[in-house]
Motif scaffolding. Structure first.
Motif, mmCIF file in Angstrom:
data_model
loop_
_atom_site.group_PDB
_atom_site.id
_atom_site.type_symbol
_atom_site.label_atom_id
_atom_site.label_comp_id
_atom_site.label_asym_id
_atom_site.label_seq_id
_atom_site.Cartn_x
_atom_site.Cartn_y
_atom_site.Cartn_z
ATOM 1 N N LYS A 1 0.836 -1.204 0.000
ATOM 2 C CA LYS A 1 0.000 0.000 0.000
ATOM 3 C C LYS A 1 0.870 1.252 0.000
ATOM 4 O O LYS A 1 0.621 2.202 -0.770
ATOM 5 N N PHE A 2 1.877 1.258 0.835
ATOM 6 C CA PHE A 2 2.775 2.412 0.895
ATOM 7 C C PHE A 2 3.496 2.616 -0.440
ATOM 8 O O PHE A 2 3.578 3.738 -0.945
ATOM 9 N N MET A 3 4.029 1.547 -1.012
ATOM 10 C CA MET A 3 4.748 1.675 -2.283
ATOM 11 C C MET A 3 3.828 2.194 -3.384
ATOM 12 O O MET A 3 4.239 3.010 -4.226
ATOM 13 N N THR A 4 2.600 1.741 -3.376
ATOM 14 C CA THR A 4 1.632 2.175 -4.377
ATOM 15 C C THR A 4 1.358 3.668 -4.262
ATOM 16 O O THR A 4 1.295 4.392 -5.265
ATOM 17 N N GLU A 5 1.231 4.126 -3.023
ATOM 18 C CA GLU A 5 0.932 5.545 -2.790
ATOM 19 C C GLU A 5 2.121 6.446 -3.095
ATOM 20 O O GLU A 5 1.948 7.643 -3.348
ATOM 21 N N HIS A 6 3.330 5.898 -3.096
ATOM 22 C CA HIS A 6 4.533 6.727 -3.260
ATOM 23 C C HIS A 6 5.381 6.278 -4.449
ATOM 24 O O HIS A 6 6.582 6.530 -4.482
ATOM 25 N N LYS A 7 4.738 5.657 -5.413
ATOM 26 C CA LYS A 7 5.488 5.096 -6.542
ATOM 27 C C LYS A 7 6.125 6.169 -7.427
ATOM 28 O O LYS A 7 7.050 5.878 -8.197
ATOM 29 N N ASP A 8 5.664 7.406 -7.307
ATOM 30 C CA ASP A 8 6.199 8.474 -8.154
ATOM 31 C C ASP A 8 7.282 9.298 -7.466
ATOM 32 O O ASP A 8 7.711 10.334 -7.992
ATOM 33 N N GLU A 9 7.730 8.863 -6.300
ATOM 34 C CA GLU A 9 8.803 9.551 -5.583
ATOM 35 C C GLU A 9 9.711 8.494 -4.951
ATOM 36 O O GLU A 9 9.299 7.340 -4.766
ATOM 37 N N PRO A 10 10.962 8.817 -4.659
ATOM 38 C CA PRO A 10 11.831 7.818 -4.041
ATOM 39 C C PRO A 10 11.344 7.467 -2.641
ATOM 40 O O PRO A 10 10.837 8.333 -1.922
ATOM 41 N N PHE A 11 11.483 6.214 -2.277
ATOM 42 C CA PHE A 11 10.998 5.793 -0.965
ATOM 43 C C PHE A 11 11.917 4.744 -0.336
ATOM 44 O O PHE A 11 12.670 4.050 -1.025
ATOM 45 N N LEU A 12 11.826 4.654 0.974
ATOM 46 C CA LEU A 12 12.408 3.574 1.768
ATOM 47 C C LEU A 12 11.255 2.806 2.383
ATOM 48 O O LEU A 12 10.483 3.356 3.180
ATOM 49 N N ALA A 13 11.123 1.549 1.992
ATOM 50 C CA ALA A 13 10.118 0.667 2.589
ATOM 51 C C ALA A 13 10.870 -0.389 3.393
ATOM 52 O O ALA A 13 11.515 -1.273 2.831
ATOM 53 N N TYR A 14 10.794 -0.293 4.706
ATOM 54 C CA TYR A 14 11.563 -1.135 5.617
ATOM 55 C C TYR A 14 10.603 -2.126 6.272
ATOM 56 O O TYR A 14 9.857 -1.766 7.182
ATOM 57 N N LEU A 15 10.605 -3.350 5.772
ATOM 58 C CA LEU A 15 9.716 -4.391 6.301
ATOM 59 C C LEU A 15 10.518 -5.264 7.252
ATOM 60 O O LEU A 15 11.315 -6.107 6.840
ATOM 61 N N SER A 16 10.293 -5.044 8.523
ATOM 62 C CA SER A 16 11.041 -5.715 9.585
ATOM 63 C C SER A 16 10.130 -6.766 10.216
ATOM 64 O O SER A 16 9.373 -6.487 11.136
ATOM 65 N N PHE A 17 10.215 -7.973 9.716
ATOM 66 C CA PHE A 17 9.312 -9.034 10.158
ATOM 67 C C PHE A 17 9.429 -9.325 11.660
ATOM 68 O O PHE A 17 10.526 -9.301 12.221
ATOM 69 N N TYR A 18 8.287 -9.635 12.273
ATOM 70 C CA TYR A 18 8.326 -10.291 13.585
ATOM 71 C C TYR A 18 8.741 -11.751 13.404
ATOM 72 O O TYR A 18 9.355 -12.341 14.283
ATOM 73 N N SER A 19 8.377 -12.305 12.284
ATOM 74 C CA SER A 19 8.779 -13.667 11.948
ATOM 75 C C SER A 19 10.300 -13.706 11.843
ATOM 76 O O SER A 19 10.932 -12.767 11.361
ATOM 77 N N VAL A 20 10.944 -14.818 12.266
ATOM 78 C CA VAL A 20 10.388 -16.063 12.747
ATOM 79 C C VAL A 20 10.625 -16.226 14.239
ATOM 80 O O VAL A 20 10.901 -17.315 14.743
ATOM 81 N N HIS A 21 10.532 -15.083 14.940
ATOM 82 C CA HIS A 21 10.733 -15.053 16.387
ATOM 83 C C HIS A 21 9.639 -15.844 17.101
ATOM 84 O O HIS A 21 8.535 -15.997 16.573
#
Length: 478
Positions: free
Chosen positions: A204-224
Motif C-alpha cells: 500500500k505504501f509503495m503504491t501511494e509513493h510510486k512516483d517519488e523515491p521511498f524507503l520501505a523497511y519491512l522488519s518481520f516479527y517472523s520467525v521469532h
C-alpha cells in the motif's frame, strides 16, 4: 529535541548531494529484515527442509553474500546498527531491550552483565532521517524493539509506522494472528496472518509513493517466538517430515543441547509464510513498474534459534546459534539486488557487517554521509559492482548472558581469521574461517603472535568505542 549537532549533520546532508544531476531520480529501497532467521534457513543457502521460492528467486536476480554478519548475536543491537551505521558499543544498545540490568540480575552466573541503553537515542542520526531529509518517503512495518513510545519509528525518521513498538515479539492479542493487540497496527479480520498483513501495508505504501523515491523497511516479527504457524503450512510440513531420513537430531553446545536437523514443522511454516510475504512485496514492485528503480536488501538480525526456546532450527555447518559469539549466532543470509549493477545469480565471499548498510545505501542514493557523526560502517557498493574491498576488521562485543546459553564475549574477524574472547575466564579462541567454517579447531596455541595481534586490535577497538564490560561478582561487591 534533537541536538544541534544532529540538526547540522542532517542539514549538511541536504546541502552536499553527491549526484551529478539534481533532477535524477534516486533509487527506492526495499529492506527486508527477518527476525531470528538462521544462515541455512533459506533454500538457496542450503536448507534441507524449509521452502523459500521467493527469496531463492531474489537470489537468482541479485548478489548473495556468504559472509554477511549481524553486529550482535541478539536483536536490538543489530537493529540499532542498521539504523545508524554504528556499532552497538557506540549506541549503548548491547543487549536485547528488556533484558535485566545488573541491579535486577538474579541468575547464578560468574559475572554481572554490563549496563546497556534501553532506547535508540533521539540524537542518533538514522538512515531514515537522512533519506527523508533528501526527499524520500519513509515507511516502517513490523518489529522495532528500540525503545518505548517516545523512541518509536515515527520519531526516528519514518513517515509511517505499521506495528513498530517496544516489544520484541508479537505478544499482544492472538500474537501472529488478528486481533494483534498492537497499538501501532490496526486489527484486521479475525485470523488475519501478521506477515501477510505487514506485506499488504508495505505494498500500500509503495503504491501511494510510486512516483517519488521511498524507503520501505519491512522488519518481520517472523520467525521469532512464539512458534506459531498457519495450520495449512503446519500440516504441509508434518507430511514432509514423514519423508525425511536423517541421523541424530540433537548435539551439545556447552551445557545446552543444540538442534542438528531441520525438521520442525511449525517453524518451517513460519519460514514459508515469511517467504510468501516477501514474494507479495516483490511482485508489487514489478506490477508498479518499479523493478528498475528499486534496490532490494534481504537480511536477518541474528542467528537461528538452535539452543533454546523450542530449539526450532539447525544452523549447521555453523556452530551455535542465536545468543552465541560463534558463527551460528552472527552469520546471516543476505541478498542484495541493485538493478543495472548487481549481476544476476552471483555470489560473493566478501565479509561485511550490518553497520555497513548505512554508508552503502547513502552511496547508492548519491547522498553524502552526515558530517560530525562517527560512522563505523564501510560502503560495500563496490562489491555490488563486482569489485572487492579491503574491509579490515569487524568487531563484536556482548557483555551479557544470552537466554540461549551464550556467555559474555567479544570477537574480531580480520581476513580469514576470527578471534573470540570469553570474559568469564579470559580465554581466547582462534579460528580460520576459510578452512573451518564450523569453528571446530581452536588454533590459538599454534599461532600465538596472531592471537596477540588480533587481541590488541579488539582491545583498542573496545577502548575507542568506550565499550562497557561485565564485572566479576567479587569485584562488583567491593
Amino acid at each position: 529535541m534533537r541536538t544541534l549537532l544532529s540538526a547540522l549533520a542532517l542539514l549538511t546532508v541536504v546541502l552536499v548531494p553527491l549526484t551529478a544531476e539534481a533532477d535524477q531520480r534516486k533509487p527506492n529501497f526495499v529492506f527486508f529484515l527477518v527476525d531470528d532467521l538462521g544462515w541455512t534457513d533459506i533454500g538457496v543457502y542450503g536448507s534441507s527442509f524449509y521452502e523459500t521460492p521467493n527469496v531463492d528467486q531474489l537470489a537468482k536476480t541479485g548478489l548473495r553474500f556468504t559472509n554477511a554478519y549481524a553486529a550482535c548475536q541478539v536483536c536490538s543491537p543489530t537493529r540499532a546498527s542498521i539504523m545508524t551505521g554504528r556499532y552497538p558499543t557506540r549506541t549503548g544498545i548491547t543487549d536485547y531491550i528488556g533484558a535485566p540490568q545488573p541491579e535486577r540480575w538474579n541468575r547464578k552466573t560468574k559475572m554481572l552483565p554490563a549496563n546497556y541503553e534501553m532506547q535508540l537515542a533521539l540524537d542518533e542520526v538514522t538512515i531514515a532521517e537522512v533519506l527523508k531529509a533528501n526527499g524520500y518517503a519513509t515507511f516502517f512495518a513490523g518489529k522495532w524493539h528500540l525503545g518505548s513510545e517516545k523512541y518509536f519509528p515515527e520519531n526516528q525518521g519514518f513517515d509511517v509506522n505499521q506495528g513498530g513498538i517496544d516489544r520484541g515479539g508479537p505478544y499482544g492479542g492472538k500474537k501472529y494472528f488478528s486481533p494483534y493487540g498492537n497499538p501501532r497496527l490496526e486489527d484486521g479480520p479475525d485470523g488475519e496472518h501478521l506477515p501477510d498483513r505487514l506485506a499488504t501495508e508495505t505494498v500500500k505504501f509503495m503504491t501511494e509513493h510510486k512516483d517519488e523515491p521511498f524507503l520501505a523497511y519491512l522488519s518481520f516479527y517472523s520467525v521469532h517466538t512464539p512458534l506459531m504457524s498457519r495450520e495449512d503450512l503446519k500440516q504441509k510440513y508434518l507430511e514432509k517430515k514423514k519423508t525425511l531420513k536423517h541421523g541424530e537430531i540433537w548435539g551439545q553446545e556447552g551445557e545446552r543441547k543444540v538442534r542438528l536437523v531441520q525438521e520442525h514443522a511449525v517453524y518451517a511454516g513460519m519460514v514459508e509464510a515469511m517467504d510468501q510475504a516477501v514474494g507479495k512485496v516483490l511482485t508489487a514492485v514489478d506490477d508498479l513498474g518499479l523493478e528498475k528503480d528499486t534496490v532490494v536488501i534481504f537480511m536477518s538480525d541474528n542467528g537461528g534459534l538452535s539452543t533454546s526456546e523450542g530449539h526450532p532450527t539447525s544452523n549447521l555447518p555453523l556452530r551455535g546459534g542465536k545468543g552465541w559469539i560463534y558463527e551460528g549466532g552472527i552469520r546471516e543470509p543476505m541478498i542484495v539486488r541493485w538493478p543495472g549493477v548487481t549481476k544476476a545469480d552471483t555470489v560473493t565471499d566478501q565479509y561485511i557487517s550490518s553497520v555497513d548498510f548505512f554508508p552503502t545505501m547513502l552511496e547508492i542514493a548519491g547522498i553524502a554521509a552526515p558530517q560530525n557523526v562517527t560512522i563505523d560502517g564501510m560502503s560495500f557498493a563496490p562489491v555490488l559492482e563486482g569489485q572487492s574491498i579491503e574491509r579490515g576488521p569487524i568487531f563484536w562485543h556482548y557483555p551479557h548472558y544470552g537466554n540461549q546459553g551464550g556467555s559474555p564475549s567479544a570477537a574480531v574477524r580480520d581476513g580469514d581469521w576470527k578471534l573470540a574472547e570469553f570474559y568469564e575466564d579470559g580465554h581466547l579462541e582462534l579460528y580460520n574461517l576459510r578452512d573451518d567454517i564450523g569453528e571446530t579447531q581452536n588454533l590459538a596455541e599454534q599461532h600465538p603472535e596472531l592471537v596477540k595481534k588480533l587481541h590488541a586490535k579488539l582491545e583498542a577497538w573496545r577502548q575507542e568505542t568506550k565499550a562497557k564490560l561485565p564485572t566479576h561478582r567479587e569485584t562488583a561487591a567491593k
